[in-house]
Design a protein around this motif. Structure first.
Motif, PDB file in Angstrom:
ATOM      1  N   PHE A 266       0.506  -0.527  -0.299  1.00 14.97           N
ATOM      2  CA  PHE A 266       0.016   0.169   0.109  1.00 14.97           C
ATOM      3  C   PHE A 266       0.788   1.462  -0.072  1.00 14.97           C
TER       4      PHE A 266
ATOM      5  N   GLN B 191      -5.528   7.514   0.838  1.00 11.36           N
ATOM      6  CA  GLN B 191      -6.219   6.425  -0.268  1.00 11.36           C
ATOM      7  C   GLN B 191      -7.274   5.726   0.775  1.00 11.36           C
TER       8      GLN B 191
ATOM      9  N   LYS C 199     -10.134   3.529  -1.333  1.00 11.39           N
ATOM     10  CA  LYS C 199     -10.268   3.003  -2.313  1.00 11.39           C
ATOM     11  C   LYS C 199     -10.109   1.093  -2.102  1.00 11.39           C
ATOM     12  N   LEU C 200      -9.614   0.674  -1.629  1.00  8.35           N
ATOM     13  CA  LEU C 200     -10.027  -0.872  -1.400  1.00  8.35           C
ATOM     14  C   LEU C 200     -11.108  -0.892  -0.089  1.00  8.35           C
TER      15      LEU C 200
ATOM     16  N   ALA D 178     -14.546  -0.098  -2.509  1.00  9.89           N
ATOM     17  CA  ALA D 178     -15.339  -1.393  -3.576  1.00  9.89           C
ATOM     18  C   ALA D 178     -15.291  -2.794  -3.279  1.00  9.89           C
TER      19      ALA D 178
ATOM     20  N   HIS E  70      -4.303  -6.615 -10.052  1.00  9.60           N
ATOM     21  CA  HIS E  70      -4.081  -6.228  -8.433  1.00  9.60           C
ATOM     22  C   HIS E  70      -2.613  -6.702  -9.106  1.00  9.60           C
TER      23      HIS E  70
ATOM     24  N   LYS F 168      -0.095  -6.289 -10.002  1.00  4.21           N
ATOM     25  CA  LYS F 168       1.155  -4.987 -10.382  1.00  4.21           C
ATOM     26  C   LYS F 168       1.279  -4.478  -8.792  1.00  4.21           C
ATOM     27  N   PHE F 169      -0.056  -4.873  -8.172  1.00  2.00           N
ATOM     28  CA  PHE F 169       0.381  -4.916  -6.881  1.00  2.00           C
ATOM     29  C   PHE F 169       0.910  -5.789  -5.520  1.00  2.00           C
TER      30      PHE F 169
ATOM     31  N   VAL G 282      -7.578 -10.608   3.479  1.00  5.93           N
ATOM     32  CA  VAL G 282      -8.346  -9.278   3.287  1.00  5.93           C
ATOM     33  C   VAL G 282      -9.892  -9.801   3.380  1.00  5.93           C
TER      34      VAL G 282
HETATM   35  C1  HEM Z   1     -12.455  -9.679  -3.914  1.00  2.00           C
HETATM   36  C2  HEM Z   1     -11.554  -8.980  -3.599  1.00  2.00           C
HETATM   37  C3  HEM Z   1     -11.212  -7.712  -3.688  1.00  2.00           C
HETATM   38  C4  HEM Z   1     -11.541  -6.698  -4.384  1.00  2.00           C
HETATM   39  C5  HEM Z   1     -12.934  -6.556  -5.266  1.00  2.00           C
HETATM   40  C6  HEM Z   1     -10.732  -5.243  -4.337  1.00  2.00           C
HETATM   41  C7  HEM Z   1     -11.050  -4.374  -4.979  1.00  2.00           C
HETATM   42  C8  HEM Z   1      -9.819  -3.226  -5.718  1.00  2.00           C
HETATM   43  C9  HEM Z   1     -10.202  -2.067  -6.200  1.00  2.00           C
HETATM   44  C10 HEM Z   1     -11.487  -1.676  -7.178  1.00  2.00           C
HETATM   45  C11 HEM Z   1      -9.101  -0.892  -6.404  1.00  2.00           C
HETATM   46  C12 HEM Z   1      -9.090  -0.220  -6.630  1.00  2.00           C
HETATM   47  C13 HEM Z   1      -8.586   0.321  -7.761  1.00  2.00           C
HETATM   48  C14 HEM Z   1      -7.297   0.174  -7.766  1.00  2.00           C
HETATM   49  O1  HEM Z   1      -6.262   1.393  -6.932  1.00  2.00           O
HETATM   50  O2  HEM Z   1      -6.842  -0.833  -8.698  1.00  2.00           O
HETATM   51  C15 HEM Z   1      -8.349  -1.840  -4.984  1.00  2.00           C
HETATM   52  C16 HEM Z   1      -6.732  -1.131  -4.342  1.00  2.00           C
HETATM   53  C17 HEM Z   1      -5.705  -1.790  -4.307  1.00  2.00           C
HETATM   54  N1  HEM Z   1      -6.205  -3.735  -3.879  1.00  2.00           N
HETATM   55 FE1  HEM Z   1      -7.511  -4.811  -4.031  1.00  2.00          FE
HETATM   56  N2  HEM Z   1      -9.376  -6.390  -4.590  1.00  2.00           N
HETATM   57  C18 HEM Z   1      -9.413  -7.075  -3.186  1.00  2.00           C
HETATM   58  C19 HEM Z   1      -8.149  -7.763  -3.195  1.00  2.00           C
HETATM   59  C20 HEM Z   1      -7.195  -7.504  -2.818  1.00  2.00           C
HETATM   60  C21 HEM Z   1      -6.039  -8.251  -2.073  1.00  2.00           C
HETATM   61  C22 HEM Z   1      -6.438  -9.352  -1.941  1.00  2.00           C
HETATM   62  C23 HEM Z   1      -5.015  -7.818  -1.856  1.00  2.00           C
HETATM   63  C24 HEM Z   1      -3.685  -8.064  -0.898  1.00  2.00           C
HETATM   64  C25 HEM Z   1      -3.461  -7.285   0.047  1.00  2.00           C
HETATM   65  C26 HEM Z   1      -5.283  -5.932  -2.212  1.00  2.00           C
HETATM   66  C27 HEM Z   1      -4.719  -4.650  -2.705  1.00  2.00           C
HETATM   67  C28 HEM Z   1      -4.534  -3.819  -3.388  1.00  2.00           C
HETATM   68  C29 HEM Z   1      -4.086  -2.766  -2.778  1.00  2.00           C
HETATM   69  C30 HEM Z   1      -2.497  -2.874  -3.022  1.00  2.00           C
HETATM   70  C31 HEM Z   1      -5.064  -1.702  -3.752  1.00  2.00           C
HETATM   71  C32 HEM Z   1      -4.392  -0.174  -3.896  1.00  2.00           C
HETATM   72  C33 HEM Z   1      -5.078   0.916  -2.946  1.00  2.00           C
HETATM   73  C34 HEM Z   1      -4.680   1.776  -2.831  1.00  2.00           C
HETATM   74  O3  HEM Z   1      -3.724   2.422  -3.066  1.00  2.00           O
HETATM   75  O4  HEM Z   1      -4.628   2.564  -1.677  1.00  2.00           O
HETATM   76  N3  HEM Z   1      -6.873  -6.237  -2.978  1.00  2.00           N
HETATM   77  N4  HEM Z   1      -8.681  -3.286  -4.723  1.00  2.00           N
END
Ligand code: HEM
Length: 373
Positions: free
Chosen positions: A39, A46, A49-50, A53, A78, A80-81, A91
């Motif tokens: 993050f 920030q 964002k997550l 969503a 994802h 890319k993260f 999560v």
């Molecule tokens: C059902 C599971 C998940 C959904 C629906 C989801 C959805 C999203 C969405 C829509 C975004 C914002 C779009 C973007 O920045 O590209 C996001 C950001 C992010 N997600 Fe997920 N995600 C999920 C699971 C995860 C998992 C397992 C991780 C790992 C720990 C993760 C890490 C992140 C990170 C690091 C960001 C950027 C946050 C920021 O810049 O503040 N996500 N996610």
């Protein structure tokens, strides 16, 4: 699964506002310190964002069929993260703990069961898509900045070359990050159709408080590197069902994806007429007019109409882009891109004027939060 209960409970939880992501991230980072590094360094802007969503996507699991393509793109993106399948349970756990905390007595075993099932369903779609794409594409591409032109005080046009073949369609966008702002990713649309030399053009507007956009506009230099995630977005692409002439309405840097479509039509051989209405508040904001005028001079099927809304001394057409566009609407499909405010107002006006919904193309993501241009 009682999907109404999922929606109602998420609605209740969201009422606690910023407290929700604050709690979610505290649990997530406490229980899984290793994911903290994925993050941004500063989470101040920030938080939402997550978590927002997650709630929205999962509580709408009854529409999963509809959103599968979007979830697949999200799963691929994802990577890319540096997210992999082992991170999803963490999560999910933090999400359930957050729901339990904010719902108190309303958190029943039946509700816990439904949230778990819904989360697992959504997560599996993302995991499968990420696994499939890892066989054919990298988690992100590197792109070297070849040129950086300040077009106005707050808008830069950046050309960059990707390190290897990058599949995308005109009208799509990708999230971009820049070494000076590590781990901050924002979506930008490509302002071009795919080229042999693997270059892309980005139109970046400096947004108030936008950490990435200000670094890209003010700081980025030739020779520096960008990271580019996989291309996403379908709504602004030219699909087979969109036949005939097109009317395009651009606001500010929302011009980028529409210019990409114009390039595509030029490459494919013009079979349609395109009217591109470019709206700006002041004439100085018509940052790409020279390039557009050149394209219009080269292509007789392209008509570019600049429209300025807030400049009494402007000698050309004054008013709002949508009003001028509607004067030339003869049943064409209409493509709209601009700020969230502009896109909403424009789509509203088009609908009021009788343009059928299925003929209006705009991308909520393109003209929405989470993006800085
Ligand atoms: C059902 C599971 C998940 C959904 C629906 C989801 C959805 C999203 C969405 C829509 C975004 C914002 C779009 C973007 O920045 O590209 C996001 C950001 C992010 N997600 Fe997920 N995600 C999920 C699971 C995860 C998992 C397992 C991780 C790992 C720990 C993760 C890490 C992140 C990170 C690091 C960001 C950027 C946050 C920021 O810049 O503040 N996500 N996610």
């Amino acid at each position: 699964m009682d999907t109404q209960a999922l929606k109602d409970s998420w609605h209740l939880v969201s009422r606690s506002g910023d407290q929700v992501p604050l709690y979610f991230y505290s649990v997530l980072f406490l229980m899984n310190p290793d994911v903290r590094d994925m993050f941004p360094v500063s989470m101040a802007r920030q938080r939402d964002k997550l978590v927002g969503a997650l709630g929205k996507v999962i509580s709408n699991v009854d529409r999963i069929e509809e959103v599968v393509p979007v979830l697949q793109q999200l799963g691929r993106d994802h990577r890319k993260f540096a997210v992999n399948s082992t991170h999803y349970p963490a999560v999910g756990q933090a999400l359930l703990a957050t729901l339990e905390h904010f719902l108190g007595d309303r958190w029943t075993p039946a509700l816990a069961h439904d949230w778990t099932q819904a989360y697992n369903l959504v997560a599996q779609v993302m995991i499968d898509a990420a696994n499939d794409s890892s066989k054919v594409s990298p988690p992100w591409w590197e792109a070297e900045i070849l040129s950086h032109e300040m077009r106005t005080l707050g808008i830069a046009v950046i050309r960059a070359r990707l390190n290897y073949q990058y599949p995308f369609r005109p009208g799509q966008s990708a999230s971009i990050s820049y070494a000076m702002r590590p781990r901050v990713w924002r979506f930008y649309s490509f302002a071009n159709a795919p080229r042999q030399d693997n270059t892309i053009d980005l139109h970046v507007r400096m947004v108030d408080g936008g950490v990435l956009s200000s670094a890209l506009v003010m700081g980025a230099r030739r020779g520096e590197m960008l990271r580019v995630g996989a291309a996403v977005g379908e709504r602004l692409t030219l699909t087979a069902d969109v036949q005939g002439d097109l009317l395009m309405i651009a606001g500010g840097t929302g011009l980028a994806p529409l210019k990409g479509l114009v390039e595509q039509i030029a490459y494919e051989g013009p079979t349609r007429r395109v009217d591109l209405v470019v709206g700006a508040r002041h004439s100085r904001d018509l940052y790409d007019y020279e390039a557009l005028a050149k394209m219009a001079a080269e292509h007789p099927w392209l008509n570019v109409v600049p429209v300025v809304s807030h400049d009494p001394f402007y000698r050309g057409t004054r008013g709002y882009a949508v009003d001028v566009a509607l004067q030339g609407w003869r049943g064409q499909h209409v493509y709209v891109c601009g700020s969230e405010e502009m896109a909403q107002a424009t789509v509203g006006r088009l609908l009021d004027a009788g343009v059928p919904t299925e003929q209006i193309h705009f991308d909520e993501f393109t003209s929405d939060k989470g993006r800085e241009s």
